[in-house]
Design a protein around this motif. Structure first.
Motif, short mmCIF file in Angstrom:
data_model
loop_
_atom_site.label_atom_id
_atom_site.label_comp_id
_atom_site.label_asym_id
_atom_site.label_seq_id
_atom_site.Cartn_x
_atom_site.Cartn_y
_atom_site.Cartn_z
N LEU A 106 -98.21 80.46 -57.14
CA LEU A 106 -97.39 79.77 -58.14
C LEU A 106 -95.92 79.79 -57.73
O LEU A 106 -95.20 78.80 -57.90
CB LEU A 106 -97.54 80.41 -59.53
N ASP A 107 -95.48 80.93 -57.17
CA ASP A 107 -94.07 81.02 -56.74
C ASP A 107 -93.80 80.03 -55.61
O ASP A 107 -92.77 79.35 -55.59
CB ASP A 107 -93.75 82.44 -56.25
N MET A 108 -94.73 79.99 -54.65
CA MET A 108 -94.56 79.08 -53.52
C MET A 108 -94.55 77.63 -54.01
O MET A 108 -93.75 76.80 -53.56
CB MET A 108 -95.70 79.32 -52.53
N TRP A 109 -95.44 77.35 -54.96
CA TRP A 109 -95.54 76.00 -55.53
C TRP A 109 -94.20 75.59 -56.17
O TRP A 109 -93.66 74.51 -55.90
CB TRP A 109 -96.67 75.97 -56.56
N ALA A 110 -93.68 76.48 -57.00
CA ALA A 110 -92.41 76.18 -57.69
C ALA A 110 -91.29 75.97 -56.66
O ALA A 110 -90.47 75.06 -56.80
CB ALA A 110 -92.05 77.31 -58.65
N GLU A 111 -91.30 76.79 -55.61
CA GLU A 111 -90.29 76.66 -54.55
C GLU A 111 -90.40 75.27 -53.87
O GLU A 111 -89.40 74.58 -53.67
CB GLU A 111 -90.51 77.78 -53.52
N CYS A 112 -91.62 74.86 -53.58
CA CYS A 112 -91.83 73.57 -52.91
C CYS A 112 -91.37 72.42 -53.81
O CYS A 112 -90.71 71.48 -53.35
CB CYS A 112 -93.30 73.37 -52.56
N VAL A 113 -91.72 72.49 -55.09
CA VAL A 113 -91.33 71.41 -56.01
C VAL A 113 -89.81 71.41 -56.19
O VAL A 113 -89.17 70.35 -56.25
CB VAL A 113 -92.06 71.53 -57.36
N ALA A 114 -89.22 72.61 -56.25
CA ALA A 114 -87.76 72.69 -56.41
C ALA A 114 -87.07 71.96 -55.27
O ALA A 114 -86.11 71.21 -55.48
CB ALA A 114 -87.32 74.16 -56.46
#
Lengths: 434, 140
Positions: A106-114
């Motif tokens: 989830l952290d990686m996902w949020a980072e990618c979307v950011a």
């Protein structure tokens, strides 16, 4: 603005990261994913076959069918106690495809979307209205978490009740819209009906669109209703890979920057499986390099695009994938001609006299395919003669013939006749096997 | 002198015309004159109605595309040969008629006429004929 230093690495640095992650991934999957080990064994491959980044080309592909066969959780690489989120695709063409995330995922996902949101112009000053349906669909929560990471103020208004959406948009002063291109168009249409001019009465200046293909013709139409200064970008992803977050456009609109430190992208010839060189069109294949719960090796997306490695004016060095030409899944074969619905959209939008909504119907008449395109008359362009309608019909027919080489029946209908969509639009009805 | 004409797009589909007449009935709009052209797939209904603005709003709310334009409403005596005279004058003046439909009420008759050059036509017609004003025609 550029969100992460990983977006500006040199090619050598990016490949070094990818190689290191790939090596670990193959070892881990060989060890923990029986479906993957079997494919490797069948091909006589061992995990140590990865020496350089090019060696990824030796590895087997993963298909959507495998995900279905392993429904719901057989492909997960971690026990359920480590899973913190489960999403699923809509499953319109079969069983839903289930995906799961660990905390790190989830952290990686949020980072990618950011990163993609920032590339599309988002800052912490934005008031971001998310008009994607919240639920099992990855789009809404994906953008939600990414924009939250950027620090934007989020209005999770979801889909539906478009008049209420517009009330929030106007009264809260939303500056950023997240929606599918077709819902963005619908919102503008409803705005007009209730007397709101999106250009004057709303503060929107950024559109982060996704979950369905944004054609250039549609982008032009959206600029007409939302204003030329709105930055309208699209981003790309799919639930199997992570959801949104794989790639997205920057303000230069010259392809979608791929988050390469997390997703290794290749383009292949869909028939032979061979990797194609830079600039050649083929099927996009993506490896999720460091997802914990559900990594995928060489996942065949069925999306068609090509890659450009040149440095972008925005300063990012990540590879850009051209906006999709279409999805092989969406391709229609009509009287032997390959037709992408996006080609029809490109042909229709921009024709004076019809609205932005359309439906493509394919039927069988004896042994021949009949293509019918339904469009709506733009009430503002109505004239007092039938000749005008006949001319309009001919204009559309000729343009379709020019672009597709196919004769189509054109049906001009009353405004508001065709179905409207809040999520992914379904604009094709193929009745040939019905 | 012109009156307001309402032109409505109608698909050539079962029930569509009734949908249109239904809107007028529901909103209390009187049709003073109507002309309906036919073609295979589409038609345009041209109408003179008691309240053009109201009619157009009602139509939009019910999913009809329409447009309002100006048309000449020429007074004619309801007797043999009157229309022939008028058309002859136009012909001699080099004016081509695009479409026309009629309206009669008791002894009064009108021809609604659209030409390819309405400005010039109006001058020619005005020599020997008079026009209905909007008010007059709505009260016919």
């Amino acid at each position: 603005m550029i969100w992460a230093k990983e977006e500006t690495l040199s090619r050598e640095e990016i490949e070094a990261i990818q190689l290191e992650k790939l090596k670990k991934l193959v070892v881990r999957m060989y060890d923990k994913a029986p479906y993957f080990k079997k494919k490797m064994d069948d091909m006589g491959l061992k995990p140590d076959c990865i020496k350089t980044i090019k060696d990824i080309q030796k590895l087997p592909f993963t298909t959507k069918q495998e995900m279905r066969d392993n429904y719901p959780f057989n492909m997960l690489m971690v026990p359920m106690k480590d899973i913190v989120r489960i999403h699923a695709s809509s499953g319109t063409t079969g069983k839903p495809t289930v995906v799961a995330y660990t905390k790190n995922d989830l952290d990686m996902w949020a980072e990618c979307v950011a990163r993609l949101a920032v590339a599309g112009g988002a800052t912490k000053d934005d008031i971001a209205q998310i008009c994607f349906g919240y639920g099992m669909f990855t789009g809404a929560l994906g953008l939600h978490n990414g924009l939250e990471k950027v620090g934007a103020a989020i209005i999770p208004s979801s889909t539906g009740n478009t008049q209420k959406q517009l009330l929030y948009m106007k009264d809260f002063g939303s500056t950023l819209l997240v929606a599918t291109p077709s819902y963005a168009m619908r919102i503008a249409e409803v705005a007009k009906e209730i007397g709101i001019d999106p250009k004057k009465d709303l503060k929107l200046k950024i559109g982060l669109l996704g979950s369905e293909l944004l054609t250039e013709a549609m982008r032009t139409e959206l600029h007409k209703v939302y204003g030329e200064d709105m930055l309208i970008t699209q981003n790309y992803g799919m639930s199997e890979l992570i959801g949104p977050g794989v790639s997205g456009e920057c303000e230069y609109l010259c392809g979608m920057h791929v988050n390469e430190d997390h997703f290794l992208i290749e383009v292949i010839d869909p028939v032979t499986g061979e990797v194609l060189p830079e600039g050649e069109k083929g099927e996009v294949v993506i490896t999720c390099l460091d997802k914990e719960a559900l990594p995928l090796i060489r996942y065949r997306t069925r999306d068609i695009s090509r890659l450009f490695y040149g440095k972008c004016k925005c300063g990012r060095t990540t590879v850009r994938m051209e906006n999709l030409s279409g999805r092989t899944d969406d391709m229609l074969k009509i009287r032997g001609v390959n037709v992408f619905p996006s080609q029809i959209e490109e042909a229709l939008l921009g024709i004076e006299g019809i609205g932005p909504n359309y439906e493509i119907v394919v039927e069988k008449n004896g042994s021949s395919d009949v293509l019918t395109i339904r469009v709506e008359l733009d009430p503002e362009k109505m004239q007092d003669s039938v000749a005008f309608i006949a001319n309009l019909e001919k204009t559309i027919k000729d343009k379709i013939k020019f672009i597709l080489g196919l004769d189509a029946k054109i049906k001009i209908e009353n405004p508001n006749t065709l179905q409207r969509f809040e999520g992914k639009a379904k604009r094709v009805r193929d009745l040939r096997n019905a | 002198m012109f009156v307001k004409q309402l032109c409505v797009f109608i698909e050539n589909k079962h029930g569509k015309f009734q949908e249109l007449t239904n809107v007028f009935a529901e909103y209390g709009i009187n049709m003073i004159s109507l002309s309906l052209s036919d073609s295979t797939a589409y038609g345009v209904a041209r109408l003179i109605v008691s309240d053009t603005d109201k009619a157009q709003k009602a139509l939009a709310a019910n999913g009809f595309a329409s447009v309002v334009n100006d048309i000449m409403a020429i007074k004619l005596d309801n007797k043999l040969g009157e229309l022939n005279k008028l058309i002859k004058e136009l012909n001699e003046g080099g004016i081509d008629v695009q479409y026309a439909y009629s309206l009669t009420s008791g002894k009064e008759a009108a021809i609604l006429l659209k030409t390819l050059d309405d400005k010039k036509a109006e001058k020619i017609i005005a020599k020997n004929h008079s026009f209905y004003t909007e008010e007059e025609i709505y009260n016919l």
